[in-house]
Design an enzyme around this catalytic site. Structure first.
Site, mmCIF file in Angstrom:
data_model
loop_
_atom_site.group_PDB
_atom_site.id
_atom_site.type_symbol
_atom_site.label_atom_id
_atom_site.label_comp_id
_atom_site.label_asym_id
_atom_site.label_seq_id
_atom_site.Cartn_x
_atom_site.Cartn_y
_atom_site.Cartn_z
ATOM 1 N NE ARG A 46 -3.292 -2.365 2.951
ATOM 2 C CZ ARG A 46 -3.900 -2.641 4.105
ATOM 3 N NH1 ARG A 46 -3.757 -1.822 5.144
ATOM 4 N NH2 ARG A 46 -4.653 -3.723 4.221
ATOM 5 C CG ASP A 48 2.114 6.182 2.860
ATOM 6 O OD1 ASP A 48 1.477 5.165 3.183
ATOM 7 O OD2 ASP A 48 3.187 6.526 3.388
ATOM 8 N NE ARG A 192 6.029 10.052 3.418
ATOM 9 C CZ ARG A 192 4.766 10.374 3.714
ATOM 10 N NH1 ARG A 192 3.779 9.482 3.522
ATOM 11 N NH2 ARG A 192 4.466 11.563 4.179
#
Length: 240
Positions: A46, A48, A192
């Site tokens: 998934r 973001d 991130r």
């Protein structure tokens, strides 16, 4: 399916009942329209909201045979211009794009010039602080290997935060710095946060030793900031 998409206007990969603007939702709707019945697809992971992909992988089970090239053309005619199917191939029924994956490569791009490049501003994090690339490279070595990365995720209900980072490559080309993360799998926000942590090392805001301390403490507050989504792209998913 190997899929590329510009994630700028989308609310991430995973379908949501509150919005039609997800990559998974659009793909499922488009495939269902072509085959004439409802389908669900499984993605390799998934991404973001705002994250891009060049090599996202997804699989779908259909009721009958298809001709790969023709089906790919049909899909790309119906899909928005910022979502493209790069390849379609038939696989055994046991294949699962997430569970069968053995490695992933993500790239994070930082633009350090005074003003962001007008043509690439949607795909880079504009960060003007002076960065010590060699220092970041040394810090990255602390992250490579098998570790508990609890400090580097914003999801607290993971069954296990142990992952393997095979390599982190950091290179500067002109005004841009490229971080490439290669590992067996990544958790929510992990790439991130890794990028944000290394950027803090590069500016001198944190020490190289703080990387080891964060791994040991497993405390999110000991890692760096969450770098913006727009600089991140899923490059490749690998299978046995």
């Amino acid at each position: 399916m190997i899929i590329a998409y510009d994630g700028t206007k989308y609310q991430g990969w995973q379908r949501q009942s509150s919005t039609p603007l997800t990559i998974q939702g659009i793909l499922e709707t488009t495939i269902s329209e072509i085959v004439g019945y409802f389908v669900e697809i499984d993605g390799s992971g998934r991404t973001d909201r705002g994250v891009h992909a060049i090599g996202q992988v997804a699989n779908v089970k259909l009721a009958g045979k298809i001709e790969e090239r023709k089906f790919q053309e049909q899909l790309n005619k119906k899909l928005p211009e910022d979502i493209r199917i790069r390849q379609i191939k038939l696989v055994p029924n046991c294949f699962h794009s997430r569970l069968s994956a053995v490695a992933k490569t993500y790239e994070y791009v930082v633009d350090t010039r005074e003003k962001p490049n007008v043509f690439t501003r949607k795909y880079c994090y504009h960060y003007t602080k002076t960065l010590d690339v060699q220092c970041m490279q040394e810090a990255a070595k602390k992250l490579v290997g098998r570790h508990d990365f609890s400090a580097f995720t914003d999801k607290k209900d993971e069954k296990s935060a142990v992952r393997i980072l095979y390599n982190i490559k950091i290179e500067k080309h002109g005004y841009k710095i490229y971080f490439r993360f290669y590992g067996n799998g990544f958790m929510y926000h992990e790439v991130r946060i890794l990028a944000g942590t290394l950027l803090e090392v590069g500016t001198g805001e944190r020490t190289i030793q703080s990387i080891s301390e964060a791994l040991q403490s497993k405390n999110r507050s000991d890692a760096g900031f969450l770098a913006p989504a727009l600089g991140l792209v899923l490059k490749k998913v690998e299978y046995k």
